[in-house]
Write a protein that holds these residues in place. Structure first.
Motif: not given
Length: 246
Positions: A99-102, A107-108, A135-139
Motif C-alpha cells: 500500500g501507500s505511505s503518507s 498526499s499519498n 527520504q525518497v518519495a515517488l508521487g
C-alpha cells in the motif's frame, strides 16, 4: 507500495511503486536511487553497464549522494564517502510494506527514509560525528522527490559540501539542450575552474562540459529532442547546479 528485496549480491534494495505504474529502486549500498521508470516502463536514469551494485566500488549511475564533499577537498575521495557506505532504513520513520505511505503533506506517496551514521573508519578519514538522512518519495504522478538532510551531532562545528549527482538517460548528447541557466556565472572544471558567464539562450553540448553554475534558479529543464522528452529538475536549499556531459 514499498517493498524491500535483495539483489543478486544479497544486498537490500527498496522498490517504490505508484498506482499509475511508475517504479523507483533504491539501493541501500550508497543510499542510491538506481532506477526510475515512468508509467510506460521507460527508464529515466542512466546506469552504467559496468555497475557492480556492491561494495567497495561506487555505483556508476542513478542518483549519487555526495557527502561530506561534492568537489575535490583535501584527502577525501572525490564526492565523499556516503556513496560507498551501507545505509540503513531509518527506524524512526516506519513505512508500509504494502500500500501507500503518507508523507504527512496530505498526499499519498510511496516513501522510504534512509539513515547513515559514520563508522570508526569514517571518523579516521573525516573526524566528525553526523547523521545523514535521505527520504525518497515517488508521487502519484511519477514525480521523484529526494529530501537530503545532514545533522551535526558532534561537539564542534564542521564544514561540508553536499549534493545529489543525477545521471539522466538521454539519446545522443548533441540532441540535448538545457534551459534555465542563461546568464548564470559558472566555474569551468575543464578549464581549471576559471569563471565564465553563460551567454547562450540555451546550453547545448558541443564537447565535454563539466561546470558548476553559481546561485542558480530553483528549476532547470533538460530537453531531449530525439526522445521527445523533457526532464524538469527542481531544487530547494541547494545554491548551485553542476552540469556534466560529453
Amino acid at each position: 507500495m514499498v517493498e524491500i528485496v535483495r539483489n543478486a549480491n544479497e544486498l537490500e534494495k527498496v522498490i517504490l511503486k505508484e498506482p499509475h505504474g511508475s517504479v523507483a529502486e533504491v539501493s541501500l549500498f550508497g543510499g542510491q536511487v538506481i532506477s526510475c521508470k515512468n508509467e510506460r516502463g521507460e527508464e529515466l536514469l542512466f546506469l552504467s553497464s559496468k555497475a557492480t551494485l556492491k561494495p567497495p566500488k561506487q555505483i556508476w549511475g542513478g542518483i549519487t549522494v555526495c557527502f561530506p564533499k561534492f568537489c575535490n577537498m583535501g584527502a577525501l575521495e572525490r564526492q565523499g564517502f556516503a556513496k560507498t557506505r551501507l545505509w540503513s532504513i531509518d527506524p524512526e520513520t516506519p513505512f508500509l510494506s504494502s500500500g501507500s505511505s503518507s508523507t504527512g503533506d496530505g498526499s499519498n506517496k510511496a516513501v522510504i527514509d534512509l539513515l547513515l551514521k559514520p563508522s570508526e573508519n569514517d571518523r579516521r578519514i573525516w573526524p566528525h560525528i553526523f547523521e545523514l538522512r535521505l527520504q525518497v518519495a515517488l508521487g502519484p504522478g511519477g514525480d521523484l522527490i529526494l529530501t537530503l538532510r545532514a545533522r551535526n551531532t558532534d561537539s564542534k562545528p564542521f564544514t561540508f559540501t553536499i549534493g545529489l549527482h543525477t545521471y539522466l538517460s538521454v539519446s545522443d548528447i548533441s540532441e540535448v539542450r538545457v534551459e534555465g541557466l542563461e546568464t548564470m556565472d559558472y566555474l569551468d572544471n575543464v578549464r581549471h575552474l576559471e569563471r565564465f558567464t553563460e551567454q547562450g539562450d540555451a546550453l547545448t553540448f558541443e564537447g565535454e562540459v563539466d561546470r558548476i553554475y553559481l546561485s542558480t534558479p530553483t528549476k532547470v529543464a533538460i530537453i531531449d529532442h530525439d526522445k521527445k522528452r523533457t526532464y524538469v529538475l527542481k531544487k530547494e536549499g541547494f545554491s548551485d547546479t553542476a552540469l556534466c556531459g560529453k
